[in-house]
Write a protein that holds these residues in place. Structure first.
Motif, PDB file in Angstrom:
ATOM      1  N   ARG A  47       1.228  -4.964  -6.838  1.00  0.00           N
ATOM      2  CA  ARG A  47      -0.261  -4.914  -5.436  1.00  0.00           C
ATOM      3  C   ARG A  47      -0.562  -3.961  -5.140  1.00  0.00           C
ATOM      4  NH1 ARG A  47       0.362 -10.387  -5.220  1.00  0.00           N
ATOM      5  NH2 ARG A  47       2.194 -11.258  -5.778  1.00  0.00           N
ATOM      6  N   PHE A  48      -2.242  -4.810  -5.145  1.00  0.00           N
ATOM      7  CA  PHE A  48      -3.190  -3.364  -4.576  1.00  0.00           C
ATOM      8  C   PHE A  48      -3.018  -3.241  -2.475  1.00  0.00           C
ATOM      9  CE2 PHE A  48      -5.154  -3.895  -9.082  1.00  0.00           C
ATOM     10  CZ  PHE A  48      -5.665  -2.414  -9.117  1.00  0.00           C
ATOM     11  N   ALA A  49      -3.639  -2.477  -2.518  1.00  0.00           N
ATOM     12  CA  ALA A  49      -3.559  -2.284  -1.431  1.00  0.00           C
ATOM     13  C   ALA A  49      -4.332  -2.881  -1.143  1.00  0.00           C
ATOM     14  CB  ALA A  49      -3.472  -0.684  -0.222  1.00  0.00           C
ATOM     15  N   GLN A  88      -1.395  -2.690   6.822  1.00  0.00           N
ATOM     16  CA  GLN A  88       0.112  -1.617   7.762  1.00  0.00           C
ATOM     17  C   GLN A  88       0.780  -2.147   7.801  1.00  0.00           C
ATOM     18  OE1 GLN A  88      -1.503   0.758  10.039  1.00  0.00           O
ATOM     19  NE2 GLN A  88      -3.359   0.199   8.670  1.00  0.00           N
ATOM     20  N   ARG A  89       1.049  -3.385   7.192  1.00  0.00           N
ATOM     21  CA  ARG A  89       2.601  -3.866   6.832  1.00  0.00           C
ATOM     22  C   ARG A  89       3.019  -4.688   5.765  1.00  0.00           C
ATOM     23  NH1 ARG A  89       3.848  -7.929  11.402  1.00  0.00           N
ATOM     24  NH2 ARG A  89       1.369  -8.439  10.828  1.00  0.00           N
ATOM     25  N   VAL A  90       4.026  -4.274   4.771  1.00  0.00           N
ATOM     26  CA  VAL A  90       4.221  -4.786   3.623  1.00  0.00           C
ATOM     27  C   VAL A  90       5.575  -6.364   3.813  1.00  0.00           C
ATOM     28  CG1 VAL A  90       5.443  -2.583   2.488  1.00  0.00           C
ATOM     29  CG2 VAL A  90       4.761  -4.541   0.891  1.00  0.00           C
ATOM     30  N   ILE A  91       5.178  -6.965   3.420  1.00  0.00           N
ATOM     31  CA  ILE A  91       6.542  -8.283   3.033  1.00  0.00           C
ATOM     32  C   ILE A  91       6.876  -7.697   1.172  1.00  0.00           C
ATOM     33  CG2 ILE A  91       5.441  -9.792   2.562  1.00  0.00           C
ATOM     34  CD1 ILE A  91       7.270 -11.677   4.313  1.00  0.00           C
ATOM     35  N   MET A 123       8.136  -4.156   6.508  1.00  0.00           N
ATOM     36  CA  MET A 123       8.292  -3.245   7.345  1.00  0.00           C
ATOM     37  C   MET A 123       6.763  -2.653   7.526  1.00  0.00           C
ATOM     38  SD  MET A 123       9.854  -0.340   4.099  1.00  0.00           S
ATOM     39  CE  MET A 123       9.385   1.111   5.184  1.00  0.00           C
ATOM     40  N   PRO A 124       7.038  -0.903   8.824  1.00  0.00           N
ATOM     41  CA  PRO A 124       5.596  -0.597   8.225  1.00  0.00           C
ATOM     42  C   PRO A 124       5.038   0.072   6.891  1.00  0.00           C
ATOM     43  CG  PRO A 124       6.603  -0.438  10.031  1.00  0.00           C
ATOM     44  CD  PRO A 124       7.676  -0.884   9.114  1.00  0.00           C
TER      45      PRO A 124
END
Length: 441
Positions: free
Chosen positions: A260-262, A310-313, A327-328
């Motif tokens: 996935r893209f940021a 800033q975070r990812v699930i 998590m960050p």
């Protein structure tokens, strides 16, 4: 396509809550208050657009029909068919006889006009509240090529939706998905792209290699997908317009998938499997530099960024079965957020930032659900033999996903975040793995 006139519009129906109810008095201005679980759609009318010259007549009815279909598809509005219209709009600039539209109980009225000169088309529209006879917002004019007429209809639909609800629309957008064909024992899976309403399907890969999990960039001009073209799963980056593609994050002995893209479009998060471990990695697309986010003996996969980046699930089986963790991106411990019974997977952060959509397996059934980002207020929106892989509309109002009934082919479905308005999304054939684009520029 260029826009000649676009001024601020009214958001008369702002403040959508999670459960809808339609409320209005007979002689009060149009107002939708969404606060309970039952809704009676607002009746509206879209007469055929006025053809301001001969060539415009080719598009007059089609424009109105696409707009009507879009608005009806929200579940918030109900079209009064043209066969029931008493009044006729024969000139875009003539006063509207609102009594004709009150007689058929229309609450909102969309009028428009179209002119075609060679390959150029001009579309104009106005929106009225019928009871009061008031125009809602300023008129809008769009200019472009005739082959973009459907986009103009979608943009008009977005404007009408925004003026009636106070939130942005989602009609001028596209969906990338996996188009399936052939027998179950030898499925052909191609990356395909279409308008959000199922029109204008195009195939981005030829189907000679298994492909899955296509994902849009934040700008909507590129996609990521995973392919077995080399015999192992590899992530490809493709420019949608040119079809040019390249492998990213490719190293000998590694399998890469679930990208996935940021939010800034400059980096990608994905799963990398090597030496029996599957962890999350980040990759900078410009420099090729990558860094590891997780390092466990578990399988960590299906990552999705928060809108602020800033975070990812992601999903992980580190607790014994598949659950959701946040998590960050800068590093730090992952916190489990799924707390209910069952197995959780394929989390996707809402573009609004307040909710996460996910797949849940419980008691032999699959569900699409949503929860707050701390895991609270979990609500299951669907249930079937197999529902999976949610993706959000650009405005965070609708979720599209894959459904497969026992013994059947996969299809694309959509549902409102209230759990209402479950609908099948038209595709040329079996389809899976949808990913919704942002609104088109």
């Amino acid at each position: 396509m260029t826009q000649i006139s676009r001024r601020p519009v009214l958001g008369l129906l702002a403040g959508f809550a999670l459960a809808p109810k339609l409320a209005f008095a007979q002689q009060t201005p149009l107002r939708i208050e969404i606060n309970e679980g039952v809704i009676e759609p607002v009746p509206f009318a879209v007469p055929a657009f006025v053809a301001e010259n001969g060539p415009g007549s080719e598009y007059a009815t089609s424009l109105a029909q696409v707009i009507a279909d879009n608005l009806t598809g929200t579940g918030l509005l109900r079209e009064i068919p043209q066969s029931s219209h008493i009044g006729r709009i024969t000139s875009f600039d003539s006063p509207v006889q609102f009594s004709d539209w009150r007689t058929i109980n229309a609450r909102a009225l969309v009028t428009g006009a179209v002119r075609v000169n060679g390959q150029q088309i001009t579309v104009k529209f106005r929106l009225f509240e019928v009871v009061t006879g008031q125009q809602l917002g300023d008129g809008l004019q769009l200019d472009g090529r005739t082959d973009a007429w459907r986009r103009m209809a979608h943009r008009v639909s977005d404007q009408v939706y925004q003026r009636l609800t106070g939130e942005s629309g989602y009609f001028d957008s596209r969906v990338v998905f996996i188009a399936e064909s052939g027998p179950r024992t030898n499925r052909r899976k191609q990356v395909a792209i279409m308008d959000q309403d199922g029109a204008n399907t195009q195939y981005l890969t030829d189907g000679t290699s298994l492909a899955f999990a296509p994902r849009f960039s934040p700008s909507g001009d590129r996609i990521l997908f995973t392919s077995y073209e080399t015999g192992f799963p590899r992530i490809y980056l493709m420019d949608v317009a040119s079809r040019r593609r390249q492998v990213i994050g490719d190293q000998p002995g590694e399998m890469t998938f679930a990208p996935r893209f940021a939010p800034d479009g400059q980096s990608v998060v994905y799963s990398l499997s090597v030496g029996g471990s599957t962890d999350l990695y980040m990759l900078n697309l410009a420099s090729g530099q990558r860094w590891q986010l997780t390092q466990t003996q578990a399988i960590d996969t299906a990552p999705s960024f928060a809108p602020d980046g800033q975070r990812v699930i992601f999903e992980s089986d580190r607790s014994g079965n598949s659950q959701l963790y946040i998590m960050p991106v800068a590093g730090g411990a992952a916190e489990r957020v799924s707390q209910g019974q069952g197995r959780y997977s394929t989390p996707v952060w809402s573009p609004r930032g307040d909710l996460v959509a996910f797949t849940k397996q419980l008691n032999g059934r699959f569900h699409i659900g949503v929860m707050r980002t701390d895991g609270s207020n979990e609500r299951l929106l669907t249930a079937s033999f197999l529902d999976e892989g949610p993706t959000w509309s650009p405005n965070g109002r609708v979720i599209m996903f894959t459904r497969e009934e026992a013994g059947g082919d996969p299809v694309l479905m959509s549902v409102d975040i209230t759990g209402r308005n479950l609908r099948r999304v038209p595709t040329p054939g079996p389809a899976s793995d949808p990913s919704w684009s942002p609104l088109l520029p």
